[in-house]
Motif scaffolding. Structure first.
Motif, mmCIF file in Angstrom:
data_model
loop_
_atom_site.group_PDB
_atom_site.id
_atom_site.type_symbol
_atom_site.label_atom_id
_atom_site.label_comp_id
_atom_site.label_asym_id
_atom_site.label_seq_id
_atom_site.Cartn_x
_atom_site.Cartn_y
_atom_site.Cartn_z
ATOM 1 N N ARG A 19 3.850 4.080 1.589
ATOM 2 C CA ARG A 19 2.771 3.104 1.706
ATOM 3 C C ARG A 19 1.453 3.784 2.027
ATOM 4 O O ARG A 19 0.419 3.307 1.649
ATOM 5 C CB ARG A 19 3.099 2.081 2.772
ATOM 6 N N GLY A 20 1.480 4.875 2.767
ATOM 7 C CA GLY A 20 0.298 5.684 2.987
ATOM 8 C C GLY A 20 -0.802 5.041 3.814
ATOM 9 O O GLY A 20 -1.963 5.355 3.649
ATOM 10 N N TYR A 21 -0.427 4.143 4.727
ATOM 11 C CA TYR A 21 -1.451 3.460 5.512
ATOM 12 C C TYR A 21 -2.270 4.431 6.361
ATOM 13 O O TYR A 21 -3.443 4.230 6.582
ATOM 14 C CB TYR A 21 -0.823 2.406 6.428
ATOM 15 N N ARG A 22 -1.655 5.496 6.821
ATOM 16 C CA ARG A 22 -2.369 6.404 7.717
ATOM 17 C C ARG A 22 -3.429 7.229 6.986
ATOM 18 O O ARG A 22 -4.338 7.750 7.604
ATOM 19 C CB ARG A 22 -1.407 7.328 8.446
ATOM 20 N N LYS A 41 -8.917 2.918 -0.317
ATOM 21 C CA LYS A 41 -7.773 2.161 0.201
ATOM 22 C C LYS A 41 -6.507 2.418 -0.600
ATOM 23 O O LYS A 41 -5.409 2.348 -0.071
ATOM 24 C CB LYS A 41 -8.079 0.663 0.190
ATOM 25 N N ASN A 42 -6.650 2.703 -1.896
ATOM 26 C CA ASN A 42 -5.476 2.961 -2.728
ATOM 27 C C ASN A 42 -5.167 4.449 -2.823
ATOM 28 O O ASN A 42 -4.503 4.872 -3.763
ATOM 29 C CB ASN A 42 -5.646 2.337 -4.110
ATOM 30 N N LEU A 43 -5.667 5.245 -1.870
ATOM 31 C CA LEU A 43 -5.412 6.689 -1.779
ATOM 32 C C LEU A 43 -5.914 7.433 -2.999
ATOM 33 O O LEU A 43 -5.294 8.370 -3.479
ATOM 34 C CB LEU A 43 -3.921 6.976 -1.560
ATOM 35 N N LEU A 83 -3.347 10.265 -4.703
ATOM 36 C CA LEU A 83 -2.283 10.992 -4.014
ATOM 37 C C LEU A 83 -0.945 10.430 -4.446
ATOM 38 O O LEU A 83 -0.817 9.257 -4.777
ATOM 39 C CB LEU A 83 -2.432 10.838 -2.503
ATOM 40 N N ARG A 84 0.070 11.258 -4.407
ATOM 41 C CA ARG A 84 1.409 10.788 -4.758
ATOM 42 C C ARG A 84 2.402 11.254 -3.711
ATOM 43 O O ARG A 84 2.213 12.264 -3.047
ATOM 44 C CB ARG A 84 1.817 11.248 -6.142
#
Length: 119
Positions: free
Chosen positions: A56-59, A38-40, A51-52
């Motif tokens: 927000r990176g929801y996808r 969930k936190n990539l 990941l950076r």
């Protein structure tokens, strides 16, 4: 009955790669499918990666990525054929080796002798 396969006689079609989105370095590496948290982030070889640059990176939460491990140890992350930037958050220690059936008796004997030596 044998299938008929047409081979290109000449031109660029005769020398195309199997995947136009992957480079030669990415083809000649170990590829591991992985799922993002969930936190990539994900853990690979006792290191925590994240990941950076994805807002927000929801996808990308829970997305399947490919970790390409080159033979020199460098990693490349791919999602749908695109390279993803990452950072190493933490390097972990090697896991403690577990005793097998043969060595567990030796370990127990050592513990017993140490306990017997105590006053």
């Amino acid at each position: 009955m044998a299938a008929h396969i047409e081979l290109p006689e000449s031109g660029p079609a005769a020398y195309t790669t199997s995947s136009p989105t992957l480079s030669g370095d990415q083809i000649l590496c170990l590829q591991h499918p992985w799922t993002l948290s969930k936190n990539l982030g994900f853990q690979f070889h006792n290191r925590l990666y994240q990941l950076r640059g994805y807002g927000r990176g929801y996808r990308l939460r829970g997305a399947r990525i490919t970790v390409c491990e080159a033979f020199d140890g460098t990693l490349t992350l791919l999602h749908q054929g695109k390279v993803i930037d990452y950072s190493i958050l933490r390097e972990g220690e090697r896991p403690i080796p577990l005793d097998d059936e043969k060595s567990v008796h030796h370990t127990v004997d050592q513990a017993r002798t140490m306990q017997a030596q105590r006053p």
